[in-house]
Design a protein around this motif. Structure first.
Motif, PDB file in Angstrom:
ATOM      1  N   ARG A  81       0.835  -1.208   0.000  1.00 22.19           N
ATOM      2  CA  ARG A  81       0.000   0.000   0.000  1.00 22.19           C
ATOM      3  C   ARG A  81       0.869   1.257   0.000  1.00 22.19           C
ATOM      4  N   GLU A  82       1.850   1.326   0.917  1.00 21.75           N
ATOM      5  CA  GLU A  82       2.710   2.512   0.969  1.00 21.75           C
ATOM      6  C   GLU A  82       3.559   2.648  -0.291  1.00 21.75           C
ATOM      7  N   LEU A  83       4.054   1.534  -0.803  1.00 21.17           N
ATOM      8  CA  LEU A  83       4.856   1.614  -2.021  1.00 21.17           C
ATOM      9  C   LEU A  83       4.027   2.094  -3.202  1.00 21.17           C
ATOM     10  N   LEU A  84       2.775   1.691  -3.272  1.00 29.08           N
ATOM     11  CA  LEU A  84       1.914   2.154  -4.352  1.00 29.08           C
ATOM     12  C   LEU A  84       1.764   3.675  -4.303  1.00 29.08           C
ATOM     13  N   GLY A  85       1.510   4.216  -3.120  1.00 28.62           N
ATOM     14  CA  GLY A  85       1.400   5.668  -2.997  1.00 28.62           C
ATOM     15  C   GLY A  85       2.681   6.372  -3.421  1.00 28.62           C
ATOM     16  N   LEU A  86       3.825   5.826  -3.012  1.00 28.05           N
ATOM     17  CA  LEU A  86       5.106   6.404  -3.399  1.00 28.05           C
ATOM     18  C   LEU A  86       5.295   6.360  -4.910  1.00 28.05           C
ATOM     19  N   LEU A  87       5.051   5.205  -5.523  1.00 24.90           N
ATOM     20  CA  LEU A  87       5.290   5.084  -6.964  1.00 24.90           C
ATOM     21  C   LEU A  87       4.345   5.960  -7.770  1.00 24.90           C
ATOM     22  N   ARG A  88       3.120   6.142  -7.306  1.00 24.76           N
ATOM     23  CA  ARG A  88       2.212   7.078  -7.980  1.00 24.76           C
ATOM     24  C   ARG A  88       2.834   8.471  -8.009  1.00 24.76           C
ATOM     25  N   ARG A  89       3.352   8.887  -6.859  1.00 18.82           N
ATOM     26  CA  ARG A  89       3.980  10.216  -6.781  1.00 18.82           C
ATOM     27  C   ARG A  89       5.233  10.290  -7.645  1.00 18.82           C
ATOM     28  N   VAL A  90       6.070   9.265  -7.601  1.00 18.64           N
ATOM     29  CA  VAL A  90       7.309   9.270  -8.386  1.00 18.64           C
ATOM     30  C   VAL A  90       6.984   9.458  -9.861  1.00 18.64           C
ATOM     31  N   LYS A  91       6.045   8.697 -10.364  1.00 19.08           N
ATOM     32  CA  LYS A  91       5.698   8.786 -11.788  1.00 19.08           C
ATOM     33  C   LYS A  91       5.084  10.146 -12.122  1.00 19.08           C
ATOM     34  N   LYS A  92       4.179  10.625 -11.284  1.00 17.58           N
ATOM     35  CA  LYS A  92       3.481  11.890 -11.544  1.00 17.58           C
ATOM     36  C   LYS A  92       4.403  13.096 -11.396  1.00 17.58           C
ATOM     37  N   GLU A  93       5.209  13.114 -10.330  1.00 17.81           N
ATOM     38  CA  GLU A  93       5.978  14.309 -10.010  1.00 17.81           C
ATOM     39  C   GLU A  93       7.379  14.334 -10.594  1.00 17.81           C
ATOM     40  N   THR A  94       7.948  13.173 -10.886  1.00 21.39           N
ATOM     41  CA  THR A  94       9.326  13.165 -11.387  1.00 21.39           C
ATOM     42  C   THR A  94       9.451  12.547 -12.778  1.00 21.39           C
ATOM     43  N   GLY A  95       8.565  11.625 -13.128  1.00 21.76           N
ATOM     44  CA  GLY A  95       8.666  10.936 -14.408  1.00 21.76           C
ATOM     45  C   GLY A  95       9.858  10.002 -14.511  1.00 21.76           C
ATOM     46  N   LYS A  96      10.534   9.757 -13.388  1.00 23.15           N
ATOM     47  CA  LYS A  96      11.731   8.908 -13.402  1.00 23.15           C
ATOM     48  C   LYS A  96      11.341   7.427 -13.470  1.00 23.15           C
ATOM     49  N   ASN A  97      12.278   6.602 -13.923  1.00 13.09           N
ATOM     50  CA  ASN A  97      12.010   5.171 -14.023  1.00 13.09           C
ATOM     51  C   ASN A  97      12.136   4.503 -12.657  1.00 13.09           C
ATOM     52  N   VAL A  98      11.502   3.354 -12.544  1.00  6.46           N
ATOM     53  CA  VAL A  98      11.468   2.602 -11.290  1.00  6.46           C
ATOM     54  C   VAL A  98      11.938   1.177 -11.543  1.00  6.46           C
ATOM     55  N   TRP A  99      12.898   0.751 -10.729  1.00  4.06           N
ATOM     56  CA  TRP A  99      13.353  -0.636 -10.701  1.00  4.06           C
ATOM     57  C   TRP A  99      12.883  -1.244  -9.390  1.00  4.06           C
ATOM     58  N   CYS A 100      12.613  -2.543  -9.407  1.00  4.76           N
ATOM     59  CA  CYS A 100      12.220  -3.237  -8.182  1.00  4.76           C
ATOM     60  C   CYS A 100      12.863  -4.621  -8.169  1.00  4.76           C
ATOM     61  N   TYR A 101      13.433  -4.972  -7.016  1.00  3.25           N
ATOM     62  CA  TYR A 101      13.996  -6.298  -6.795  1.00  3.25           C
ATOM     63  C   TYR A 101      13.015  -7.083  -5.946  1.00  3.25           C
ATOM     64  N   SER A 102      12.641  -8.272  -6.410  1.00  2.00           N
ATOM     65  CA  SER A 102      11.695  -9.105  -5.665  1.00  2.00           C
ATOM     66  C   SER A 102      12.121 -10.567  -5.713  1.00  2.00           C
ATOM     67  N   GLY A 103      11.953 -11.238  -4.582  1.00  2.00           N
ATOM     68  CA  GLY A 103      12.168 -12.676  -4.542  1.00  2.00           C
ATOM     69  C   GLY A 103      11.045 -13.444  -5.227  1.00  2.00           C
ATOM     70  N   PHE A 104       9.918 -12.785  -5.425  1.00  2.00           N
ATOM     71  CA  PHE A 104       8.822 -13.398  -6.168  1.00  2.00           C
ATOM     72  C   PHE A 104       9.152 -13.353  -7.653  1.00  2.00           C
ATOM     73  N   THR A 105       8.761 -14.371  -8.385  1.00  2.00           N
ATOM     74  CA  THR A 105       8.932 -14.361  -9.830  1.00  2.00           C
ATOM     75  C   THR A 105       7.767 -13.616 -10.472  1.00  2.00           C
ATOM     76  N   PHE A 106       7.958 -13.257 -11.721  1.00  2.00           N
ATOM     77  CA  PHE A 106       6.894 -12.609 -12.485  1.00  2.00           C
ATOM     78  C   PHE A 106       5.618 -13.447 -12.439  1.00  2.00           C
ATOM     79  N   ASP A 107       5.750 -14.754 -12.664  1.00  2.00           N
ATOM     80  CA  ASP A 107       4.566 -15.625 -12.669  1.00  2.00           C
ATOM     81  C   ASP A 107       3.868 -15.642 -11.316  1.00  2.00           C
ATOM     82  N   GLU A 108       4.645 -15.599 -10.226  1.00  2.00           N
ATOM     83  CA  GLU A 108       4.034 -15.554  -8.896  1.00  2.00           C
ATOM     84  C   GLU A 108       3.297 -14.237  -8.674  1.00  2.00           C
TER      85      GLU A 108
END
Length: 175
Positions: A81-108
């Motif tokens: 939930r908190e990350l979603l709020g942050l990423l909404r702001r990042v995209k809207k206010e900065t337009g910068k790209n976002v990378w994310c590292y996850s132990g979950f696979t894409f399929d998961e």
């Protein structure tokens, strides 16, 4: 959500100079994890509005290419939930790209898994590159670019979501 660490200038966790947010909490418990201390959901400092604003401010210089989110595990349900709020702001206010590292696979992440919440799909739609898969000590390879073990993939997440299957990130032609 708790913040294990915030690096305002990082060149190890994605392309270019980045701001890197290490969230706390991870249930994967990968043997050999470089950030075992961040498995604890209460490790570090509480994520606040001030934390979020400091991230937005740190992204403002033109030489900063984007934000990287790591952990812990960003896709633990408690963090989404908190990350979603942050990423909404990042995209809207900065337009910068976002990378994310996850132990979950894409399929998961797109299928049935403990990671799935009401926030997962939108969260994924705001990420440009996903480094997916648990760290596997037996496949550790320090020569790999932007990942720690051979099973992990760098995925172009918008392309992957569009076609419903993992699409590898092309470092020569993408962000």
């Amino acid at each position: 959500m708790y913040v294990a660490e915030l690096k305002r200038r990082d060149i190890a966790n994605g392309k270019g100079v980045r701001v890197s947010l290490f969230v706390s909490g991870c249930r994967h418990h990968c043997p050999g994890c470089f950030n075992e201390i961040a498995w604890d959901f209460d490790y570090g400092k509480k994520y606040t509005d001030e934390t979020e604003q400091s991230i937005i401010d740190a992204l403002s210089p033109a030489y900063v290419e984007g934000l990287t989110i790591l952990g812990g595990e960003p896709f633990e349900p408690e963090n989404q939930r908190e990350l979603l709020g942050l990423l909404r702001r990042v995209k809207k206010e900065t337009g910068k790209n976002v990378w994310c590292y996850s132990g979950f696979t894409f399929d998961e992440l797109i299928g049935e898994s403990r990671a799935r919440t009401e926030y997962t799909d939108e969260l994924m739609s705001l990420i440009d590159v996903l480094v997916d898969g648990r760290f596997i000590f037996a496949e550790k390879d320090i020569t790999l670019r932007f990942r720690g073990s051979g099973n992990q993939r760098l995925l172009d997440l918008p392309a992957s979501l569009e076609c419903g299957r993992p699409v590898l990130w092309d470092s020569e032609n993408n962000i």
